[in-house]
Design a protein around this motif. Structure first.
Motif, PDB file in Angstrom:
ATOM      1  N   VAL A  59       0.846  -1.199   0.000  1.00  0.00           N
ATOM      2  CA  VAL A  59       0.000   0.000   0.000  1.00  0.00           C
ATOM      3  C   VAL A  59       0.881   1.249   0.000  1.00  0.00           C
ATOM      4  N   HIS A 113      -6.418   3.091   6.127  1.00  0.00           N
ATOM      5  CA  HIS A 113      -6.236   2.246   4.944  1.00  0.00           C
ATOM      6  C   HIS A 113      -6.839   0.853   5.132  1.00  0.00           C
ATOM      7  N   TYR A 238      -6.218  -0.348  -5.040  1.00  0.00           N
ATOM      8  CA  TYR A 238      -6.295  -0.718  -3.625  1.00  0.00           C
ATOM      9  C   TYR A 238      -7.032  -2.049  -3.472  1.00  0.00           C
TER      10      TYR A 238
END
Length: 253
Positions: A59, A113, A238
């Motif tokens: 990420v 996240h 993502y």
């Protein structure tokens, strides 16, 4: 996820060292984001041989790419991450830090996240819920939200602290503790990869949002990260990483 006890120490470090976080312009000028993580928390940040990898590592690398930056990794013990951030040893920390009011006094959080929670894990299938921890010895990693939430119950016979999450799991496997409280996804991964341990996954003790952390007041970096994360969530990159590691989309709903 992992909540550390050294927030006030981190704030004190800023006052005593006079360190200032690099703003976004300085980071862009250097062309490199310096990021720190623990490197010992599967499947989020860990070493596969000599290679640092994991969901959070990928990420962060994706965020840096979207920000037009290279990334340089630093790995240190979990307790040193936020202190090092306050001392300007790195620009950002991403290591499964749960957002808490206490931590927000010492760092500037990015947008979360992923969302997760502390899961109860035991060898005894009868230990599943918070109520079942009454009179039991529970293993947790030192300074984490797992520790603070088990302590809040006030019903465990003993709460044992371990330097790493893996140490707490080993204590459960060896029968030195009755239960282990850890991240939901870490628990699932541990049970899948270690069937011989016969780990039983229980209920979530609590839920939380997980975010990266910039130095307190470094809003330009946090906002640039947030913009990159929003783009990644919109363009599918993502979701691809999330499904690679977890088989599902773990963003906060």
């Amino acid at each position: 996820m992992k909540t550390r006890r050294t927030f006030l120490l981190a704030a004190a470090a800023v006052a005593t060292t006079g360190a200032w976080a690099r703003p976004l312009d300085a980071i862009k000028k250097s062309g490199k984001l310096v990021a720190a993580t623990e490197g010992a928390f599967t499947p989020f940040n860990y070493f596969d041989g000599a290679k640092l990898t994991g969901f959070e590592v990928e990420v962060a690398e994706l965020m840096a790419k979207k920000m037009g930056l290279a990334i340089e990794w630093k790995t240190v013990g979990f307790d040193a991450l936020l202190t090092g951030l306050a001392q300007d040893r790195w620009d950002l920390v991403i290591a499964s830090h749960g957002i808490t009011d206490e931590r927000a006094k010492a760092v500037t959080f990015t947008a979360p996240h992923y969302c997760s929670g502390g899961m109860i894990v035991a060898k005894d299938a009868k230990i599943k819920t918070a109520k079942d921890l009454t009179g039991k010895t529970v293993g947790v990693q030192t300074g984490t939200t797992y520790l603070s939430n088990v302590q809040k119950l006030g019903t465990a016979k003993e709460v044992r602290n371990f330097p790493s999450d893996a140490d707490a799991r080993s204590a459960l496997a060896a029968g030195r503790v009755d239960a282990w409280v850890t991240d939901r996804f870490t628990a699932i991964e541990s049970a899948r990869k270690n069937p011989q341990l016969k780990l039983n996954l229980g209920a979530l003790l609590f839920t939380e949002q997980i975010a990266a952390a910039a130095a307190k007041g470094n809003t330009t970096l946090a906002q640039a990260w947030n913009d990159a994360l929003a783009k990644a969530m919109a363009d599918g990159s993502y979701a691809a990483l999330s499904k690679k590691y977890f088989g599902e989309d773990v963003r906060c709903k």
